[in-house]
Scaffold this motif. Structure first.
Motif, PDB file in Angstrom:
ATOM      1  N   THR A  18      62.306 -26.695 -25.633  1.00 45.26           N
ATOM      2  CA  THR A  18      61.247 -26.411 -24.493  1.00 45.26           C
ATOM      3  C   THR A  18      60.287 -25.296 -25.023  1.00 45.26           C
ATOM      4  OG1 THR A  18      62.692 -27.201 -22.630  1.00 45.26           O
ATOM      5  CG2 THR A  18      60.863 -25.831 -22.326  1.00 45.26           C
ATOM      6  N   VAL A  19      60.913 -24.343 -25.587  1.00 38.01           N
ATOM      7  CA  VAL A  19      59.972 -23.137 -26.000  1.00 38.01           C
ATOM      8  C   VAL A  19      59.028 -23.706 -27.129  1.00 38.01           C
ATOM      9  CG1 VAL A  19      61.501 -21.551 -24.826  1.00 38.01           C
ATOM     10  CG2 VAL A  19      61.680 -22.156 -27.468  1.00 38.01           C
ATOM     11  N   SER A  20      59.772 -24.502 -28.038  1.00 38.73           N
ATOM     12  CA  SER A  20      59.032 -24.718 -29.281  1.00 38.73           C
ATOM     13  C   SER A  20      57.827 -25.575 -28.805  1.00 38.73           C
ATOM     14  CB  SER A  20      59.920 -25.629 -30.228  1.00 38.73           C
ATOM     15  OG  SER A  20      61.015 -24.941 -30.646  1.00 38.73           O
ATOM     16  N   LEU A  28      48.338 -24.447 -31.355  1.00 36.41           N
ATOM     17  CA  LEU A  28      47.372 -25.529 -31.234  1.00 36.41           C
ATOM     18  C   LEU A  28      46.293 -25.351 -30.790  1.00 36.41           C
ATOM     19  CD1 LEU A  28      48.240 -28.736 -32.586  1.00 36.41           C
ATOM     20  CD2 LEU A  28      47.944 -29.203 -30.334  1.00 36.41           C
ATOM     21  N   ASP A  29      46.234 -24.891 -29.673  1.00 37.07           N
ATOM     22  CA  ASP A  29      44.838 -24.681 -29.074  1.00 37.07           C
ATOM     23  C   ASP A  29      44.000 -23.489 -29.421  1.00 37.07           C
ATOM     24  OD1 ASP A  29      43.866 -26.726 -26.348  1.00 37.07           O
ATOM     25  OD2 ASP A  29      46.023 -26.822 -27.219  1.00 37.07           O
ATOM     26  N   ALA A  30      44.816 -22.674 -30.126  1.00 39.76           N
ATOM     27  CA  ALA A  30      43.911 -21.435 -30.590  1.00 39.76           C
ATOM     28  C   ALA A  30      43.160 -21.989 -31.907  1.00 39.76           C
ATOM     29  CB  ALA A  30      45.037 -20.352 -31.142  1.00 39.76           C
ATOM     30  N   GLY A 142      63.890 -18.332 -36.235  1.00 40.74           N
ATOM     31  CA  GLY A 142      63.336 -19.113 -37.524  1.00 40.74           C
ATOM     32  C   GLY A 142      62.668 -20.366 -37.044  1.00 40.74           C
ATOM     33  N   ILE A 143      63.415 -21.133 -36.293  1.00 43.20           N
ATOM     34  CA  ILE A 143      62.676 -22.330 -35.952  1.00 43.20           C
ATOM     35  C   ILE A 143      61.299 -22.292 -35.152  1.00 43.20           C
ATOM     36  CG2 ILE A 143      62.909 -24.506 -34.525  1.00 43.20           C
ATOM     37  CD1 ILE A 143      66.064 -24.400 -35.249  1.00 43.20           C
ATOM     38  N   TRP A 144      61.509 -21.232 -34.233  1.00 46.64           N
ATOM     39  CA  TRP A 144      60.199 -20.924 -33.331  1.00 46.64           C
ATOM     40  C   TRP A 144      59.069 -20.283 -34.183  1.00 46.64           C
ATOM     41  CZ3 TRP A 144      57.930 -16.113 -32.140  1.00 46.64           C
ATOM     42  CH2 TRP A 144      57.210 -16.380 -30.957  1.00 46.64           C
ATOM     43  N   SER A 145      59.174 -19.619 -35.103  1.00 45.76           N
ATOM     44  CA  SER A 145      58.617 -19.096 -36.053  1.00 45.76           C
ATOM     45  C   SER A 145      57.811 -20.319 -36.821  1.00 45.76           C
ATOM     46  CB  SER A 145      58.978 -17.799 -36.925  1.00 45.76           C
ATOM     47  OG  SER A 145      58.215 -17.485 -37.999  1.00 45.76           O
ATOM     48  N   MET A 146      58.497 -21.115 -37.349  1.00 45.36           N
ATOM     49  CA  MET A 146      57.938 -22.290 -38.065  1.00 45.36           C
ATOM     50  C   MET A 146      57.179 -23.205 -37.351  1.00 45.36           C
ATOM     51  SD  MET A 146      60.984 -23.701 -40.764  1.00 45.36           S
ATOM     52  CE  MET A 146      62.262 -23.848 -39.535  1.00 45.36           C
ATOM     53  N   VAL A 147      57.504 -23.309 -35.707  1.00 46.24           N
ATOM     54  CA  VAL A 147      56.448 -24.087 -34.962  1.00 46.24           C
ATOM     55  C   VAL A 147      55.306 -23.271 -34.804  1.00 46.24           C
ATOM     56  CG1 VAL A 147      56.316 -24.706 -32.572  1.00 46.24           C
ATOM     57  CG2 VAL A 147      58.626 -25.256 -33.742  1.00 46.24           C
ATOM     58  N   ALA A 149      53.812 -21.187 -36.712  1.00 42.69           N
ATOM     59  CA  ALA A 149      52.872 -21.364 -38.264  1.00 42.69           C
ATOM     60  C   ALA A 149      52.357 -22.593 -38.329  1.00 42.69           C
ATOM     61  CB  ALA A 149      53.651 -20.760 -39.391  1.00 42.69           C
ATOM     62  N   GLY A 150      53.266 -23.703 -38.081  1.00 44.36           N
ATOM     63  CA  GLY A 150      52.818 -25.168 -38.230  1.00 44.36           C
ATOM     64  C   GLY A 150      52.034 -25.560 -37.055  1.00 44.36           C
ATOM     65  N   GLY A 151      52.034 -25.069 -35.709  1.00 46.58           N
ATOM     66  CA  GLY A 151      50.868 -25.359 -34.750  1.00 46.58           C
ATOM     67  C   GLY A 151      49.546 -25.029 -35.117  1.00 46.58           C
ATOM     68  N   SER A 152      49.280 -23.639 -36.072  1.00 47.14           N
ATOM     69  CA  SER A 152      48.036 -23.235 -36.356  1.00 47.14           C
ATOM     70  C   SER A 152      47.546 -24.284 -37.397  1.00 47.14           C
ATOM     71  CB  SER A 152      48.026 -21.824 -36.858  1.00 47.14           C
ATOM     72  OG  SER A 152      48.509 -21.099 -36.010  1.00 47.14           O
ATOM     73  N   ALA A 153      48.406 -24.552 -38.284  1.00 42.56           N
ATOM     74  CA  ALA A 153      47.831 -25.670 -39.377  1.00 42.56           C
ATOM     75  C   ALA A 153      47.318 -26.912 -38.726  1.00 42.56           C
ATOM     76  CB  ALA A 153      49.110 -25.600 -40.228  1.00 42.56           C
ATOM     77  N   LEU A 154      48.504 -27.477 -37.990  1.00 39.33           N
ATOM     78  CA  LEU A 154      48.111 -28.651 -37.123  1.00 39.33           C
ATOM     79  C   LEU A 154      46.989 -28.620 -36.468  1.00 39.33           C
ATOM     80  CD1 LEU A 154      49.466 -31.642 -36.763  1.00 39.33           C
ATOM     81  CD2 LEU A 154      50.922 -30.764 -34.823  1.00 39.33           C
ATOM     82  N   GLY A 155      46.700 -27.656 -35.779  1.00 39.31           N
ATOM     83  CA  GLY A 155      45.495 -27.622 -34.847  1.00 39.31           C
ATOM     84  C   GLY A 155      44.442 -27.773 -35.558  1.00 39.31           C
ATOM     85  N   VAL A 156      44.232 -27.311 -36.688  1.00 34.99           N
ATOM     86  CA  VAL A 156      42.865 -27.393 -37.596  1.00 34.99           C
ATOM     87  C   VAL A 156      42.754 -28.896 -38.046  1.00 34.99           C
ATOM     88  CG1 VAL A 156      41.772 -26.760 -39.776  1.00 34.99           C
ATOM     89  CG2 VAL A 156      42.978 -25.119 -38.378  1.00 34.99           C
ATOM     90  N   LEU A 157      43.940 -29.591 -38.777  1.00 33.83           N
ATOM     91  CA  LEU A 157      43.874 -30.803 -39.208  1.00 33.83           C
ATOM     92  C   LEU A 157      43.710 -31.799 -37.918  1.00 33.83           C
ATOM     93  CD1 LEU A 157      44.201 -32.617 -41.656  1.00 33.83           C
ATOM     94  CD2 LEU A 157      46.720 -32.479 -41.107  1.00 33.83           C
ATOM     95  N   LEU A 158      44.642 -31.709 -37.086  1.00 33.76           N
ATOM     96  CA  LEU A 158      44.473 -32.407 -35.706  1.00 33.76           C
ATOM     97  C   LEU A 158      43.146 -32.603 -35.078  1.00 33.76           C
ATOM     98  CD1 LEU A 158      46.025 -34.564 -33.906  1.00 33.76           C
ATOM     99  CD2 LEU A 158      46.772 -32.857 -32.760  1.00 33.76           C
ATOM    100  N   GLY A 159      42.523 -31.275 -35.174  1.00 33.62           N
ATOM    101  CA  GLY A 159      41.172 -31.321 -34.545  1.00 33.62           C
ATOM    102  C   GLY A 159      40.144 -32.271 -35.224  1.00 33.62           C
ATOM    103  N   GLY A 160      40.299 -31.880 -36.475  1.00 38.88           N
ATOM    104  CA  GLY A 160      39.418 -33.078 -37.314  1.00 38.88           C
ATOM    105  C   GLY A 160      39.793 -34.413 -37.348  1.00 38.88           C
ATOM    106  N   VAL A 161      41.085 -34.833 -37.227  1.00 36.76           N
ATOM    107  CA  VAL A 161      41.438 -36.131 -36.974  1.00 36.76           C
ATOM    108  C   VAL A 161      40.842 -36.692 -35.744  1.00 36.76           C
ATOM    109  CG1 VAL A 161      43.369 -37.601 -37.110  1.00 36.76           C
ATOM    110  CG2 VAL A 161      43.547 -36.081 -38.715  1.00 36.76           C
ATOM    111  N   LEU A 162      41.242 -35.982 -34.810  1.00 29.19           N
ATOM    112  CA  LEU A 162      40.814 -36.589 -33.492  1.00 29.19           C
ATOM    113  C   LEU A 162      39.228 -36.730 -33.144  1.00 29.19           C
ATOM    114  CD1 LEU A 162      43.294 -34.641 -31.057  1.00 29.19           C
ATOM    115  CD2 LEU A 162      43.507 -37.181 -31.908  1.00 29.19           C
ATOM    116  N   THR A 163      38.400 -35.620 -33.771  1.00 32.75           N
ATOM    117  CA  THR A 163      37.089 -35.639 -33.441  1.00 32.75           C
ATOM    118  C   THR A 163      36.421 -36.844 -34.564  1.00 32.75           C
ATOM    119  OG1 THR A 163      37.151 -33.296 -33.201  1.00 32.75           O
ATOM    120  CG2 THR A 163      35.147 -34.390 -33.700  1.00 32.75           C
ATOM    121  N   ASP A 164      37.062 -37.075 -35.586  1.00 32.45           N
ATOM    122  CA  ASP A 164      36.387 -38.000 -36.626  1.00 32.45           C
ATOM    123  C   ASP A 164      36.949 -39.269 -36.072  1.00 32.45           C
ATOM    124  OD1 ASP A 164      34.946 -38.249 -38.784  1.00 32.45           O
ATOM    125  OD2 ASP A 164      36.501 -39.010 -39.827  1.00 32.45           O
ATOM    126  N   LEU A 165      38.030 -39.583 -35.627  1.00 35.40           N
ATOM    127  CA  LEU A 165      38.317 -40.962 -35.498  1.00 35.40           C
ATOM    128  C   LEU A 165      38.362 -41.458 -33.839  1.00 35.40           C
ATOM    129  CD1 LEU A 165      41.766 -41.207 -37.509  1.00 35.40           C
ATOM    130  CD2 LEU A 165      39.423 -41.695 -38.159  1.00 35.40           C
TER     131      LEU A 165
END
Length: 497
Positions: A18-20, A28-30, A142-147, A149-165
């Motif tokens: 849930t917290v993840s 992601l939204d940042a 540790g899992i929460w921390s990885m989520v 860090a991963g959210g920031s990276a995924l946000g940039v990539l996902l923003g490009g994918v959704l906007t482009d496609l």
């Protein structure tokens, strides 16, 4: 007899899930809107000076209400806080996706920020009250921390994918399924246990603090249209100062349960760490913003390519975060912070040499890696320093202050540096073809990058002169802070009931 619903008992695995999910959405939204900014501006008719508010509305509401959000979670109960936060985030996201005017979009982003201010602190609180101290809690952190860090990276990539496609609106609509998953998990995992009320939320303090920041950012962003010496600018900045003084007076003298106990800043490490993270936040939010615009408006990258271009930055930040603890233990806090800030400043100065014909590897990837490694090291080392000089019972408050400072500093930095970029672009603009227009934009962005490097240079000098010489208090504390110092750091940890 009618069936009665069985009470929900805490299930550690589901609580962590849930917290993840909540933390993934907040981080992601940042970053997800950055790549979509040019498309949003074109579709809704944003003025160049108003476009930063798409980022600032989220950061201001998030940072300004973060400490209040933690307090509300303790008073209303963890289950209610999670459910309310998720519902509000979902509604604001849908409204943002259907926005037809700049005002509607900015209001939706502010709503997301309010929801994030509730969801971010409750995530770490639930981990602390669900998992026993030791290996289980360490794994969960540790899992929460990885989520995070991963959210920031995924946000940039996902923003490009959704906007482009698909369309830029999908950077908002994508939150709907995430919210539904979060609600389903929360209903099954978070117990409906309400902690005893110990007071009322410091609503007036939150309103004064957030109001002061909002008026200040508005005044700074308006300087591209109203000179610094104009009556309007002086009146706006004066109002921000008055609101800020009222906030300090209220918190120090009148608030029964202040969201910020100002006495905690008597510790040198606490106020120094807060100052450094404010400067770093100012530099990095602006850096992300201008990099996104440079890739698309100057180098003609599509949204998908622009999102992928940020991956080295995300990787560098993660790498810097992982080595920060070892560097601090070996060289001490002052040397580590000074070196990391200097590295970030040099990387941002490198960005200042970009032009319309810059290549990706030498022109963008190189400074991205240099800057991001410095940022990753600095964030962890700075938080370790900030919490080492205060009572352990107030470490959560200092972590909350650091996160609020990073968000609000980012808003101020983006406001100031946006006016710098717009002014430089106007001075460089000449009548001509598209190449001339791109050259003018590049000149404005380059000036903003150099100004950002100057902000990091000031932070470097402050760290060299004012940070205590002594070494880190311990690897365990540093590692714990490395896990906790993200956008979801918790201002207050409630005891399990």
């Amino acid at each position: 007899m009618p069936r009665t619903s069985r009470p929900v008992t805490a299930r550690p695995g589901l609580v962590l899930a849930t917290v993840s999910v909540c933390q993934l959405m907040v981080t992601l939204d940042a970053s997800i809107v950055n790549i979509a900014l040019p498309a949003m501006g074109h579709a809704l008719g944003f003025a160049d000076s108003a476009l930063p508010w798409v980022v600032n509305a989220y950061a201001l509401a998030f940072g300004g209400l973060l400490l209040l959000g933690g307090r509300i979670a303790d008073l209303a109960g963890h289950r209610r806080a999670v459910l309310w936060g998720l519902v509000l985030f979902g509604l604001a996201s849908v409204l943002g996706g259907f926005a037809r005017t700049p005002a509607e979009l900015i209001a939706a982003r502010a709503g997301q920020g309010v929801a994030a201010a509730v969801l971010a602190p409750i995530g770490l609180t639930l981990i602390m009250v669900t998992f026993a101290d030791g290996a289980a809690r360490a794994r969960a952190l540790g899992i929460w921390s990885m989520v995070t860090a991963g959210g920031s990276a995924l946000g940039v990539l996902l923003g490009g994918v959704l906007t482009d496609l698909l369309d830029w609106r999908w950077v908002f609509f994508v939150n709907a399924p995430i919210v539904l998953v979060g609600l389903a998990l929360a209903l099954r995992s978070v117990p409906a246990v309400r902690p005893p009320l110990t007071g009322r939320p410091d609503v007036l303090g939150a309103v004064l603090g957030t109001g002061a920041m909002t008026v200040l950012v508005y005044g700074l962003m308006a300087t591209d249209r109203h000179p610094w010496g104009s009556a309007r600018t002086l009146a706006t900045l004066g109002a921000a100062v008055l609101l800020g003084l009222a906030f300090l007076l209220w918190e120090a003298r009148f608030a029964r349960a202040p969201i910020v106990r100002l006495g905690v800043l008597r510790a040198r490490t606490a106020w120094m760490s807060s100052l450094l993270v404010t400067l770093l936040g100012a530099a990095m939010l602006a850096g992300f913003y201008f990099c996104s615009l440079f890739l698309q408006n100057v180098l003609d990258y599509g949204p998908l390519a622009a999102g992928a271009a940020f991956l080295p930055f995300c990787a560098g930040t993660a790498a810097g975060s992982m080595v920060a603890g070892r560097l601090t233990a070996r060289f001490g806090g002052r040397a580590t912070l000074t070196g990391a800030l200097l590295l970030a400043a040099l990387g941002m100065l490198w960005f200042g040499g970009l032009g319309p014909h810059s290549g990706y590897l030498t022109g963008f990837a190189g400074p991205s890696i240099v800057t991001s490694v410095g940022v990753g090291v600095c964030m962890v080392a700075n938080t370790a320093m900030g919490t080492s000089g205060v009572d352990p019972r107030e470490a959560g408050l200092v972590s909350g202050l650091l996160n609020a400072g990073r968000q609000c500093g980012g808003s101020i930095g983006l406001a100031v540096l946006s006016t710098v970029a717009v002014a430089a672009t106007r001075r460089s603009a000449t009548e001509g073809n598209a190449d001339a227009a791109r050259a003018a934009l590049a000149a404005g962005y380059d000036r903003a990058f150099v100004a950002t490097a100057a902000v990091l240079g000031v932070a470097t000098l402050l760290a060299l002169l004012l940070v205590p010489r002594r070494r880190s208090t311990g690897r365990a504390a540093t590692a714990s802070l490395a896990d906790g110092d993200r956008d979801g750091a918790v201002p207050k940890v409630a005891s399990p009931q």
